[in-house]
Design an enzyme around this catalytic site. Structure first.
Site, short mmCIF file in Angstrom:
data_model
loop_
_atom_site.label_atom_id
_atom_site.label_comp_id
_atom_site.label_asym_id
_atom_site.label_seq_id
_atom_site.Cartn_x
_atom_site.Cartn_y
_atom_site.Cartn_z
N HIS A 162 57.98 54.54 17.79
CA HIS A 162 59.25 53.96 17.35
C HIS A 162 60.30 53.91 18.46
O HIS A 162 61.44 54.36 18.30
CB HIS A 162 59.81 54.72 16.14
CG HIS A 162 59.09 54.40 14.87
ND1 HIS A 162 59.02 53.13 14.34
CD2 HIS A 162 58.38 55.19 14.02
CE1 HIS A 162 58.31 53.16 13.22
NE2 HIS A 162 57.89 54.38 13.01
N ASN A 184 52.49 49.26 10.38
CA ASN A 184 53.19 48.35 9.47
C ASN A 184 54.39 47.70 10.15
O ASN A 184 54.76 46.57 9.83
CB ASN A 184 53.62 49.07 8.18
CG ASN A 184 54.50 50.26 8.42
OD1 ASN A 184 54.12 51.16 9.17
ND2 ASN A 184 55.68 50.30 7.81
N HIS A 185 54.97 48.37 11.15
CA HIS A 185 56.10 47.76 11.86
C HIS A 185 55.66 46.60 12.75
O HIS A 185 56.34 45.58 12.81
CB HIS A 185 56.88 48.82 12.66
CG HIS A 185 57.78 49.64 11.78
ND1 HIS A 185 59.13 49.45 11.69
CD2 HIS A 185 57.48 50.63 10.91
CE1 HIS A 185 59.65 50.29 10.82
NE2 HIS A 185 58.66 51.03 10.34
MN LIG Z 1 56.20 54.75 11.37
#
Ligand SMILES: [Mn+2]
Length: 285
Positions: A23, A76-77
């Site tokens: 992230h 999923n991102h």
């Molecule tokens: Mn994540």
């Protein structure tokens, strides 16, 4: 077209490391790689996906995809990112706030993409374009090594349904080998591969799932944040909330797992040091 399910031989020369959801927390990764003296000529770094969103350096994390020693599965991102940018990738059509997938990405920490829009030219920046092409080639599953050396890298969970049935709830190596032969997953399986929290999230899971599933090799995953690494039905979840450590002084951070030595290294934005923790993975004897 890159294959969605990829197989790699075990690493005879160097070590294999796995990192949890990055992230955008590139500097934490740099610190951990330095600590373990990561050797780019012989070591491999696997990522459970979710390289982008929420943290400070999303594009820098995507640029890792160009490195020959870096192997990341789609999270999923990345999936949400690709859905929004597919029309741009195929037809140079910039995303607009009216697009179906627009608010989904923005609501999930994707505002960083706005920094790379060149409105005047109705295009994204060159560095963004390069990264986007690499994301489009990310696989969904890595199968690494054979026999008792074998492990998998996925984003969330290889669950057969959304329910919490304790029995027969995850796929096993034989199923995954079939996915590899077919090079395809049914839509619902792919969806749970990105999103499922059946094993890791629920407190229900704590008492009904043993750490090992017979027939399923160790399957490193991320997606569901907790302060510790958890193992359920051979899934080992490494997401310890790297980006959460930006604003909170709790025990969140980024984990780098050393497969050969059965230990992990962890650090966070709240500390300058790296902690080393022994952490063997439970296996069927
Ligand atoms: Mn994540």
């Amino acid at each position: 077209m890159a294959l969605p399910i990829q197989k790699l031989p075990s690493n005879q020369l160097g070590k294999d490391y796995i990192i949890g959801d990055l992230h955008g927390c590139f500097s934490l990764l740099e610190r951990l790689m330095k600590e373990v003296n990561f050797n780019k000529n012989q070591d491999r770094l696997f990522s459970v996906g979710d390289l982008i969103d929420r943290g400070p350096e999303s594009l820098r994390c995507l640029q890792l995809l160009a490195e020959p020693w870096f192997y990341a599965v789609k999270g999923n991102h990345e999936d949400m990112f690709l859905e929004l940018f597919m029309p741009y990738l195929l037809n140079n059509k910039l995303p607009s706030p009216n697009d179906f997938y627009y608010s989904g990405l923005m609501d999930n920490g994707g505002e960083w993409v706005k920094d790379y829009i060149n409105e005047a030219q109705q295009a994204m920046s060159t560095e963004f374009d390069k990264a986007l092409e690499l994301v489009a080639k990310m696989p969904l599953i890595y199968i690494v090594g054979e026999g008792d050396q074998r492990f998998h890298v996925i984003h969330a969970e290889l669950t057969k349904s959304r329910t919490h049935e304790a029995d027969n709830v995850v796929f096993v190596d034989a199923d995954i080998d079939e996915f590899f032969i077919n090079q395809a997953l049914f839509f619902d399986i792919e969806d749970r591969l990105y999103w499922s929290r059946s094993l890791m999230k629920s407190s229900v899971a704590d008492f009904c799932y043993p750490s090992v599933k017979k027939g399923l090799s160790t399957t490193f995953c991320g997606h569901t944040i907790a302060k510790i690494i958890r193992q359920k039905l051979s899934h080992v979840c490494l997401d310890t909330g790297a980006f959460m450590s930006i604003n909170t002084a709790n025990d969140y951070g980024l984990v780098l797992y050393d497969v050969k030595e059965s230990q992990y290294f962890t650090t966070s934005y709240q500390q300058n040091t790296v902690r080393k923790v022994r952490h063997p993975i439970a296996k069927i004897p």
